[in-house]
Design a protein around this motif. Structure first.
Motif, PDB file in Angstrom:
ATOM      1  N   HIS A 328      -9.833 -13.509  -9.437  1.00 13.20           N
ATOM      2  CA  HIS A 328      -8.468 -13.578  -8.920  1.00 13.20           C
ATOM      3  C   HIS A 328      -8.144 -14.974  -8.408  1.00 13.20           C
ATOM      4  O   HIS A 328      -7.039 -15.491  -8.624  1.00 13.20           O
ATOM      5  N   ALA A 329      -9.085 -15.611  -7.734  1.00 15.12           N
ATOM      6  CA  ALA A 329      -8.861 -16.971  -7.233  1.00 15.12           C
ATOM      7  C   ALA A 329      -8.698 -17.949  -8.387  1.00 15.12           C
ATOM      8  O   ALA A 329      -7.876 -18.874  -8.326  1.00 15.12           O
ATOM      9  N   LEU A 330      -9.479 -17.757  -9.443  1.00 14.54           N
ATOM     10  CA  LEU A 330      -9.359 -18.604 -10.624  1.00 14.54           C
ATOM     11  C   LEU A 330      -7.988 -18.421 -11.275  1.00 14.54           C
ATOM     12  O   LEU A 330      -7.314 -19.393 -11.632  1.00 14.54           O
ATOM     13  N   GLU A 331      -7.550 -17.178 -11.422  1.00 22.00           N
ATOM     14  CA  GLU A 331      -6.232 -16.905 -12.001  1.00 22.00           C
ATOM     15  C   GLU A 331      -5.126 -17.523 -11.156  1.00 22.00           C
ATOM     16  O   GLU A 331      -4.153 -18.073 -11.686  1.00 22.00           O
ATOM     17  N   ALA A 332      -5.264 -17.442  -9.831  1.00 18.22           N
ATOM     18  CA  ALA A 332      -4.255 -18.017  -8.943  1.00 18.22           C
ATOM     19  C   ALA A 332      -4.172 -19.525  -9.114  1.00 18.22           C
ATOM     20  O   ALA A 332      -3.078 -20.108  -9.109  1.00 18.22           O
ATOM     21  N   CYS A 333      -5.311 -20.183  -9.270  1.00 16.55           N
ATOM     22  CA  CYS A 333      -5.328 -21.630  -9.462  1.00 16.55           C
ATOM     23  C   CYS A 333      -4.633 -22.009 -10.765  1.00 16.55           C
ATOM     24  O   CYS A 333      -3.789 -22.910 -10.788  1.00 16.55           O
ATOM     25  N   ILE A 334      -4.965 -21.304 -11.847  1.00 15.65           N
ATOM     26  CA  ILE A 334      -4.346 -21.604 -13.139  1.00 15.65           C
ATOM     27  C   ILE A 334      -2.838 -21.413 -13.067  1.00 15.65           C
ATOM     28  O   ILE A 334      -2.050 -22.253 -13.516  1.00 15.65           O
ATOM     29  N   GLY A 335      -2.422 -20.303 -12.456  1.00 20.55           N
ATOM     30  CA  GLY A 335      -1.000 -19.996 -12.373  1.00 20.55           C
ATOM     31  C   GLY A 335      -0.212 -20.930 -11.491  1.00 20.55           C
ATOM     32  O   GLY A 335       1.019 -21.011 -11.594  1.00 20.55           O
ATOM     33  N   ALA A 336      -0.907 -21.648 -10.611  1.00 20.96           N
ATOM     34  CA  ALA A 336      -0.218 -22.537  -9.677  1.00 20.96           C
ATOM     35  C   ALA A 336       0.016 -23.932 -10.239  1.00 20.96           C
ATOM     36  O   ALA A 336       0.766 -24.716  -9.661  1.00 20.96           O
ATOM     37  N   MET A 337      -0.607 -24.265 -11.373  1.00 22.51           N
ATOM     38  CA  MET A 337      -0.547 -25.621 -11.904  1.00 22.51           C
ATOM     39  C   MET A 337       0.582 -25.795 -12.917  1.00 22.51           C
ATOM     40  O   MET A 337       0.927 -24.860 -13.639  1.00 22.51           O
ATOM     41  N   ASP A 338       1.131 -26.998 -12.963  1.00 18.81           N
ATOM     42  CA  ASP A 338       2.223 -27.273 -13.901  1.00 18.81           C
ATOM     43  C   ASP A 338       1.838 -28.332 -14.936  1.00 18.81           C
ATOM     44  O   ASP A 338       2.698 -28.903 -15.602  1.00 18.81           O
ATOM     45  N   ARG A 339       0.543 -28.613 -15.073  1.00 21.86           N
ATOM     46  CA  ARG A 339       0.041 -29.540 -16.088  1.00 21.86           C
ATOM     47  C   ARG A 339      -0.981 -28.813 -16.957  1.00 21.86           C
ATOM     48  O   ARG A 339      -1.599 -27.842 -16.507  1.00 21.86           O
ATOM     49  N   PRO A 340      -1.193 -29.253 -18.200  1.00 22.26           N
ATOM     50  CA  PRO A 340      -2.269 -28.672 -19.012  1.00 22.26           C
ATOM     51  C   PRO A 340      -3.615 -28.841 -18.307  1.00 22.26           C
ATOM     52  O   PRO A 340      -3.836 -29.824 -17.582  1.00 22.26           O
ATOM     53  N   ILE A 341      -4.512 -27.904 -18.519  1.00 29.19           N
ATOM     54  CA  ILE A 341      -5.761 -27.842 -17.772  1.00 29.19           C
ATOM     55  C   ILE A 341      -6.971 -27.923 -18.696  1.00 29.19           C
ATOM     56  O   ILE A 341      -7.018 -27.255 -19.734  1.00 29.19           O
ATOM     57  N   VAL A 342      -7.947 -28.739 -18.311  1.00 27.55           N
ATOM     58  CA  VAL A 342      -9.304 -28.622 -18.830  1.00 27.55           C
ATOM     59  C   VAL A 342     -10.109 -28.001 -17.697  1.00 27.55           C
ATOM     60  O   VAL A 342     -10.264 -28.595 -16.625  1.00 27.55           O
ATOM     61  N   LEU A 343     -10.604 -26.801 -17.935  1.00 23.68           N
ATOM     62  CA  LEU A 343     -11.181 -25.977 -16.869  1.00 23.68           C
ATOM     63  C   LEU A 343     -12.698 -26.005 -16.897  1.00 23.68           C
ATOM     64  O   LEU A 343     -13.319 -25.736 -17.930  1.00 23.68           O
ATOM     65  N   ILE A 344     -13.299 -26.320 -15.748  1.00 19.82           N
ATOM     66  CA  ILE A 344     -14.745 -26.195 -15.561  1.00 19.82           C
ATOM     67  C   ILE A 344     -14.979 -24.893 -14.803  1.00 19.82           C
ATOM     68  O   ILE A 344     -14.504 -24.728 -13.675  1.00 19.82           O
ATOM     69  N   ALA A 345     -15.692 -23.942 -15.420  1.00 13.55           N
ATOM     70  CA  ALA A 345     -15.881 -22.620 -14.827  1.00 13.55           C
ATOM     71  C   ALA A 345     -17.304 -22.149 -15.038  1.00 13.55           C
ATOM     72  O   ALA A 345     -18.046 -22.680 -15.867  1.00 13.55           O
ATOM     73  N   GLY A 346     -17.681 -21.120 -14.285  1.00 10.84           N
ATOM     74  CA  GLY A 346     -19.004 -20.513 -14.433  1.00 10.84           C
ATOM     75  C   GLY A 346     -19.850 -20.665 -13.184  1.00 10.84           C
ATOM     76  O   GLY A 346     -19.535 -21.436 -12.276  1.00 10.84           O
ATOM     77  N   GLY A 347     -20.936 -19.917 -13.139  1.00 11.46           N
ATOM     78  CA  GLY A 347     -21.822 -19.921 -11.977  1.00 11.46           C
ATOM     79  C   GLY A 347     -22.677 -18.676 -11.982  1.00 11.46           C
ATOM     80  O   GLY A 347     -23.187 -18.255 -13.020  1.00 11.46           O
ATOM     81  N   LYS A 348     -22.773 -18.027 -10.837  1.00 10.53           N
ATOM     82  CA  LYS A 348     -23.664 -16.872 -10.675  1.00 10.53           C
ATOM     83  C   LYS A 348     -23.099 -15.640 -11.395  1.00 10.53           C
ATOM     84  O   LYS A 348     -21.891 -15.430 -11.425  1.00 10.53           O
ATOM     85  N   GLN A 349     -23.974 -14.823 -11.923  1.00  9.59           N
ATOM     86  CA  GLN A 349     -23.588 -13.550 -12.520  1.00  9.59           C
ATOM     87  C   GLN A 349     -23.371 -12.537 -11.396  1.00  9.59           C
ATOM     88  O   GLN A 349     -24.297 -12.144 -10.701  1.00  9.59           O
ATOM     89  N   LYS A 350     -22.110 -12.130 -11.177  1.00  6.83           N
ATOM     90  CA  LYS A 350     -21.768 -11.175 -10.113  1.00  6.83           C
ATOM     91  C   LYS A 350     -21.343  -9.820 -10.652  1.00  6.83           C
ATOM     92  O   LYS A 350     -20.879  -8.964  -9.899  1.00  6.83           O
ATOM     93  N   GLY A 351     -21.448  -9.624 -11.966  1.00  5.51           N
ATOM     94  CA  GLY A 351     -21.072  -8.346 -12.533  1.00  5.51           C
ATOM     95  C   GLY A 351     -19.581  -8.164 -12.717  1.00  5.51           C
ATOM     96  O   GLY A 351     -19.107  -7.029 -12.862  1.00  5.51           O
ATOM     97  N   LEU A 352     -18.804  -9.261 -12.699  1.00  7.91           N
ATOM     98  CA  LEU A 352     -17.355  -9.174 -12.840  1.00  7.91           C
ATOM     99  C   LEU A 352     -16.953  -9.150 -14.316  1.00  7.91           C
ATOM    100  O   LEU A 352     -17.634  -9.715 -15.170  1.00  7.91           O
ATOM    101  N   ASP A 353     -15.822  -8.504 -14.600  1.00 11.57           N
ATOM    102  CA  ASP A 353     -15.274  -8.448 -15.952  1.00 11.57           C
ATOM    103  C   ASP A 353     -14.258  -9.572 -16.117  1.00 11.57           C
ATOM    104  O   ASP A 353     -13.205  -9.564 -15.481  1.00 11.57           O
ATOM    105  N   TYR A 354     -14.561 -10.548 -16.983  1.00  8.73           N
ATOM    106  CA  TYR A 354     -13.683 -11.703 -17.156  1.00  8.73           C
ATOM    107  C   TYR A 354     -12.687 -11.529 -18.302  1.00  8.73           C
ATOM    108  O   TYR A 354     -11.901 -12.427 -18.573  1.00  8.73           O
ATOM    109  N   THR A 355     -12.701 -10.360 -18.932  1.00  3.87           N
ATOM    110  CA  THR A 355     -11.791 -10.136 -20.053  1.00  3.87           C
ATOM    111  C   THR A 355     -10.324 -10.359 -19.677  1.00  3.87           C
ATOM    112  O   THR A 355      -9.567 -10.954 -20.460  1.00  3.87           O
ATOM    113  N   PRO A 356      -9.837  -9.917 -18.486  1.00  2.00           N
ATOM    114  CA  PRO A 356      -8.428 -10.139 -18.142  1.00  2.00           C
ATOM    115  C   PRO A 356      -8.015 -11.610 -18.112  1.00  2.00           C
ATOM    116  O   PRO A 356      -6.830 -11.925 -18.230  1.00  2.00           O
TER     117      PRO A 356
END
Length: 441
Positions: A328-356
């Motif tokens: 949700h925090a990642l989605e909020a960050c993307i939605g708040a920006m008004d420039r094209p994004i190159v995104l650095i993402a990833g880290g610990k496996q927390k069992g979350l579904d990233y499909t959305p």
């Protein structure tokens, strides 16, 4: 108050130290227990020993046998689940269990604002304390952010209003806790490594409204379905939904009245505009005029690791959003920006579904650079949508992101999960991004 009583404090960290101080201040004898490796928690143990607290750590805590009548109360730090073996040793022996926040709440009459939500809690908590202070009311951010509530109460400082961040872990153990203004910022999947499922996580968070009365106020993001109990319900939105408080086209409105604009606001993104709306409403419950609250926000210093602009190089923004530890925090960050994004993402496996996230990436995100424990699963999930590259560490991630970016892009670290596979916390991860970004020629 607790003379001749023996209290067990579970957890040697900041909350445990605060609870130990407060229990002793009220007359109790105190022993602090922590099952962690003494070598790894030596710093915390040293602080306790410096104040002459008796501690039991490591294997000794794991092998502990609690005798009936040996302790009159057990205070649990929020990082521990009451169902884990150590707490159960005390409850099975008939010792009443109380959460650290609940314990401190019952020993103070200081007014407080309570803030919960999956994301934005810390920013909103700091904003509220900042507004109160700027408007002449003594306040401090505390609870799950900054000092524990026990630390604040034991300090004896006479604050006018406390700004209290509250996690689901802290709400698990409340009995009487309530605040005159309680904030529900949002809800999204998280902490599924702690809870059996979303239902249990939601139920824990919703307890913030469990004890509210008709004299209290619930400040809830528009569209959220959580029950706010007997409290008066006020809503806010920066996304075009009907609400008591809104943000639209750079301006803030509350109850149909224009409060001011965002021209002097140092925060970025609609999600932060919602934090401001919620903060203004909470402070107004405690007597701060809306216009004064908004004026105070202009002097707020943006904290590190939350959509923080690190530098601009060759018309590329480098933005550190390392505190985005869930989807949700990642989605909020993307939605708040008004420039094209190159995104650095990833880290610990927390069992979350990233499909959305697939729907959020389209159009806004130009490419992804993936790091950490879940980089390959994320690559498999998103590589059919947009270019995805794998990186071994943060230096390589920033270098690759720079190479594949274009002038006018934002290169953003917004991991969408926690950092403990590679770092000690999101702060260290954010500093690694800052160092790598600033090292670019």
């Amino acid at each position: 108050m607790f003379t001749h009583q023996h209290f067990a404090i579970l957890g040697a960290g900041r909350s445990g130290l605060g609870a130990a101080r407060l229990a002793r201040l009220k007359g109790a004898e105190v022993t602090v227990f922590d099952e962690g490796d003494p070598a790894k928690i030596q710093g915390a143990l040293d602080k306790l020993h410096a104040e002459n607290f008796h501690t039991v750590a490591g294997q000794a805590a794991r092998e502990l046998v609690v005798k009936p009548g040996e302790f009159q109360r057990v205070i649990i730090s929020p990082g521990l689940d009451a169902g884990w073996p150590l707490p159960k040793k005390f409850t099975d022996a008939g010792v009443p269990l109380e959460g650290e926040m609940e314990f401190a709440f019952n020993l103070t009459d200081m007014p407080m604002v309570g803030i919960t939500g999956t994301n934005g809690k810390s920013t909103c908590t700091e904003l509220i304390a900042h507004i109160f202070t700027a408007c002449g009311k003594r306040s401090v951010p505390c609870g799950n952010h900054g000092m524990s509530l026990s630390e604040v109460v034991s300090s004896g400082e006479p604050y006018d209003v406390l700004s209290l961040e509250i996690s689901s872990f802290q709400l698990e153990t409340i009995k009487h806790f309530r605040a005159k203004a309680s904030l529900w910022l949002n809800f999204a999947p998280d902490h599924l490594d702690r809870y059996p499922g979303m239902v249990e996580y939601y139920a824990a968070k919703a307890r913030i409204f469990e004890n509210v009365t008709a004299n209290d106020v619930a400040i809830v993001r528009a569209g959220e379905t959580v029950s706010s109990g007997a409290a008066k319900r006020l809503t806010f939105s920066a996304y075009g939904m009907e609400a008591n408080a809104t943000y639209s086209q750079g301006e803030f409105f509350i109850d149909g009245q224009r409060i001011g604009d965002a021209s002097a606001i140092p925060l970025r993104g609609k999600h932060n505009m919602e934090n401001i709306l919620a903060a203004m409403m909470a402070c107004h419950v405690h007597g701060v005029p809306y216009a004064d609250a908004l004026a105070a926000v202009a002097s707020y210093e943006v904290p590190k690791h939350r959509c923080e602009l690190v530098r601009v190089l060759n018309d590329r923004e480098y933005i550190n959003d390392s505190k985005a530890t869930n989807l949700h925090a990642l989605e909020a960050c993307i939605g708040a920006m008004d420039r094209p994004i190159v995104l650095i993402a990833g880290g610990k496996q927390k069992g979350l579904d990233y499909t959305p996230l697939r729907a959020e990436l389209k159009g806004q995100v130009r490419a992804m650079v993936l790091i950490g424990e879940i980089k390959q699963p994320l690559h498999d999930l998103f590589s059919d949508l947009l270019p995805c590259r794998l990186a071994a560490d943060m230096n390589e991630a920033v270098r690759i992101a720079t190479e594949i970016s274009q002038p006018g892009d934002s290169i953003i670290l917004s991991p969408g999960t926690s950092s403990f596979d590679m770092y000690t916390g999101y702060g260290q991860r954010g500093e690694a991004f800052r160092t790598a970004s600033n090292a670019l020629g």
